[in-house]
Design a protein around this motif. Structure first.
Motif, mmCIF file in Angstrom:
data_model
loop_
_atom_site.group_PDB
_atom_site.id
_atom_site.type_symbol
_atom_site.label_atom_id
_atom_site.label_comp_id
_atom_site.label_asym_id
_atom_site.label_seq_id
_atom_site.Cartn_x
_atom_site.Cartn_y
_atom_site.Cartn_z
ATOM 1 N N TYR A 45 45.283 43.292 29.796
ATOM 2 C CA TYR A 45 44.835 43.102 31.177
ATOM 3 C C TYR A 45 44.000 41.825 31.284
ATOM 4 C CZ TYR A 45 42.650 44.303 35.686
ATOM 5 O OH TYR A 45 42.201 44.311 36.985
ATOM 6 N N ALA A 46 43.096 41.631 30.328
ATOM 7 C CA ALA A 46 42.261 40.423 30.331
ATOM 8 C C ALA A 46 43.133 39.178 30.251
ATOM 9 C CB ALA A 46 41.267 40.464 29.169
ATOM 10 N N GLU A 47 44.146 39.216 29.387
ATOM 11 C CA GLU A 47 45.030 38.061 29.247
ATOM 12 C C GLU A 47 45.795 37.804 30.546
ATOM 13 O OE1 GLU A 47 46.449 34.701 27.836
ATOM 14 O OE2 GLU A 47 44.927 35.909 26.847
ATOM 15 N N GLY A 48 46.255 38.870 31.190
ATOM 16 C CA GLY A 48 46.946 38.717 32.471
ATOM 17 C C GLY A 48 46.039 38.118 33.536
ATOM 18 N N LEU A 49 44.781 38.553 33.565
ATOM 19 C CA LEU A 49 43.820 38.003 34.530
ATOM 20 C C LEU A 49 43.539 36.533 34.232
ATOM 21 C CD1 LEU A 49 41.249 40.939 34.826
ATOM 22 C CD2 LEU A 49 42.894 40.189 36.565
ATOM 23 N N ARG A 50 43.452 36.183 32.952
ATOM 24 C CA ARG A 50 43.205 34.792 32.577
ATOM 25 C C ARG A 50 44.344 33.893 33.063
ATOM 26 N NH1 ARG A 50 39.819 33.388 28.541
ATOM 27 N NH2 ARG A 50 41.386 32.206 27.394
ATOM 28 N N LYS A 51 45.578 34.368 32.958
ATOM 29 C CA LYS A 51 46.731 33.594 33.437
ATOM 30 C C LYS A 51 46.728 33.516 34.959
ATOM 31 C CE LYS A 51 49.733 34.587 29.516
ATOM 32 N NZ LYS A 51 50.879 35.364 29.019
ATOM 33 N N LEU A 52 46.482 34.654 35.604
ATOM 34 C CA LEU A 52 46.475 34.704 37.066
ATOM 35 C C LEU A 52 45.428 33.767 37.664
ATOM 36 C CD1 LEU A 52 47.376 36.148 39.767
ATOM 37 C CD2 LEU A 52 45.467 37.702 39.354
ATOM 38 N N CYS A 53 44.252 33.732 37.061
ATOM 39 C CA CYS A 53 43.122 32.986 37.625
ATOM 40 C C CYS A 53 42.948 31.595 37.017
ATOM 41 C CB CYS A 53 41.837 33.792 37.426
ATOM 42 S SG CYS A 53 41.802 35.353 38.323
ATOM 43 N N ALA A 54 43.934 31.123 36.272
ATOM 44 C CA ALA A 54 43.790 29.867 35.529
ATOM 45 C C ALA A 54 43.311 28.702 36.399
ATOM 46 C CB ALA A 54 45.101 29.514 34.843
ATOM 47 N N ASN A 55 43.715 28.643 37.644
ATOM 48 C CA ASN A 55 43.352 27.515 38.513
ATOM 49 C C ASN A 55 42.351 27.896 39.597
ATOM 50 O OD1 ASN A 55 45.057 25.603 37.227
ATOM 51 N ND2 ASN A 55 46.816 26.519 38.269
ATOM 52 N N TYR A 56 41.547 28.936 39.352
ATOM 53 C CA TYR A 56 40.667 29.428 40.416
ATOM 54 C C TYR A 56 39.622 28.401 40.854
ATOM 55 C CZ TYR A 56 36.489 30.315 37.583
ATOM 56 O OH TYR A 56 35.362 30.170 36.833
ATOM 57 N N THR A 57 39.229 27.487 39.970
ATOM 58 C CA THR A 57 38.232 26.484 40.385
ATOM 59 C C THR A 57 38.834 25.476 41.359
ATOM 60 O OG1 THR A 57 38.699 25.152 38.412
ATOM 61 C CG2 THR A 57 36.830 26.687 38.295
ATOM 62 N N LYS A 58 40.137 25.249 41.261
ATOM 63 C CA LYS A 58 40.821 24.340 42.190
ATOM 64 C C LYS A 58 41.255 25.064 43.455
ATOM 65 C CE LYS A 58 42.499 21.482 38.443
ATOM 66 N NZ LYS A 58 43.606 21.253 37.541
ATOM 67 N N ASP A 59 41.522 26.366 43.329
ATOM 68 C CA ASP A 59 41.966 27.177 44.467
ATOM 69 C C ASP A 59 41.081 28.415 44.568
ATOM 70 O OD1 ASP A 59 43.237 28.606 46.440
ATOM 71 O OD2 ASP A 59 45.154 28.798 45.385
ATOM 72 N N PRO A 60 39.958 28.318 45.307
ATOM 73 C CA PRO A 60 39.013 29.443 45.378
ATOM 74 C C PRO A 60 39.571 30.684 46.061
ATOM 75 C CG PRO A 60 38.310 27.616 46.787
ATOM 76 C CD PRO A 60 39.506 27.150 46.030
ATOM 77 N N ALA A 61 40.743 30.586 46.678
ATOM 78 C CA ALA A 61 41.344 31.753 47.332
ATOM 79 C C ALA A 61 42.075 32.649 46.329
ATOM 80 C CB ALA A 61 42.305 31.313 48.431
ATOM 81 N N MET A 62 42.222 32.201 45.079
ATOM 82 C CA MET A 62 42.937 33.001 44.083
ATOM 83 C C MET A 62 42.229 34.338 43.893
ATOM 84 S SD MET A 62 44.200 30.298 41.243
ATOM 85 C CE MET A 62 45.569 31.313 40.750
ATOM 86 N N ALA A 63 43.026 35.404 43.821
ATOM 87 C CA ALA A 63 42.453 36.743 43.750
ATOM 88 C C ALA A 63 43.357 37.671 42.949
ATOM 89 C CB ALA A 63 42.264 37.293 45.161
ATOM 90 N N ALA A 64 42.779 38.801 42.563
ATOM 91 C CA ALA A 64 43.516 39.855 41.862
ATOM 92 C C ALA A 64 43.279 41.171 42.586
ATOM 93 C CB ALA A 64 43.039 39.954 40.412
#
Length: 196
Positions: free
Chosen positions: A90-109
């Motif tokens: 799960y942690a690995e999946g979240l890391r992939k999902l949120c990889a660009n969160y600093t560039k795209d603050p709308a990224m969510a899980a």
């Protein structure tokens, strides 16, 4: 609409004539707050620990932005990139999902990775498996004050629905304004005097 319990909603609750962001701090739980502080906030609203856990079960639907939990999945400490409270996959999946969160603050899980669009008790079952999203979720699953309720609701969806409905009813009448201390708004997001 999403399968949750029915409960009566009293109509005509009055809203305040004042609405300021500074009044929010200390009145709403944040996902990074220590559990004792979250319990204290709910207690100040006359809600028990069990009622708090039932209400937090609303995390069975909805999502959280990556910035709310990124500190738990990236560079957690010197020995682990993620908080070991997370299921490793799960942690690995979240890391992939949120990889660009600093560039795209709308990224969510999704708060509930398994049934994100269904109101059920899967959120509590997820917590038992390390599939909680937020820091506060993990605390609920391990703290001795809250874990018994997490386990109870994970095992018994009917009990969760029953307790959630009762807690929602109770909270809906907390600190109700009467007389001229408030107004029933025509639009939820605007005072009547300026509503169109």
């Amino acid at each position: 609409m999403v399968g949750g319990p029915n409960y009566p909603v009293r109509l005509g609750r009055k809203d305040s004539f004042v609405s300021k962001a500074k009044h929010v701090n200390g009145n709403i739980a944040r996902p990074t707050m220590p559990l004792s502080q979250i319990i204290s906030i709910f207690n100040s609203k006359k809600l028990s620990v069990q009622e708090m856990v039932a209400l937090v079960g609303a995390h069975t639907i909805g999502f959280s932005h990556c910035k709310e939990f990124s500190h738990k999945i990236y560079n957690f400490n010197k020995t682990s990139t993620y908080d070991p409270a997370y299921n490793p996959k799960y942690a690995e999946g979240l890391r992939k999902l949120c990889a660009n969160y600093t560039k795209d603050p709308a990224m969510a899980a999704f708060n509930d990775v398994r049934t994100p669009n269904k109101f059920d008790n899967m959120y509590f079952q997820n917590l038992q498996k390390g599939l909680g999203l937020l820091e506060s979720d993990h605390a609920l699953a391990t703290d001795q004050r809250t874990k018994p309720y997490v386990d109870m609701y994970a095992a018994n969806q009917n009990k969760f629905f029953q307790d959630f409905a009762k807690a929602m009813e109770k909270f809906s009448i907390y600190n109700v304004k009467t007389g001229r201390k408030g107004e029933v708004r025509h639009r939820c997001d605007a005072f009547n005097s300026i509503a169109t």
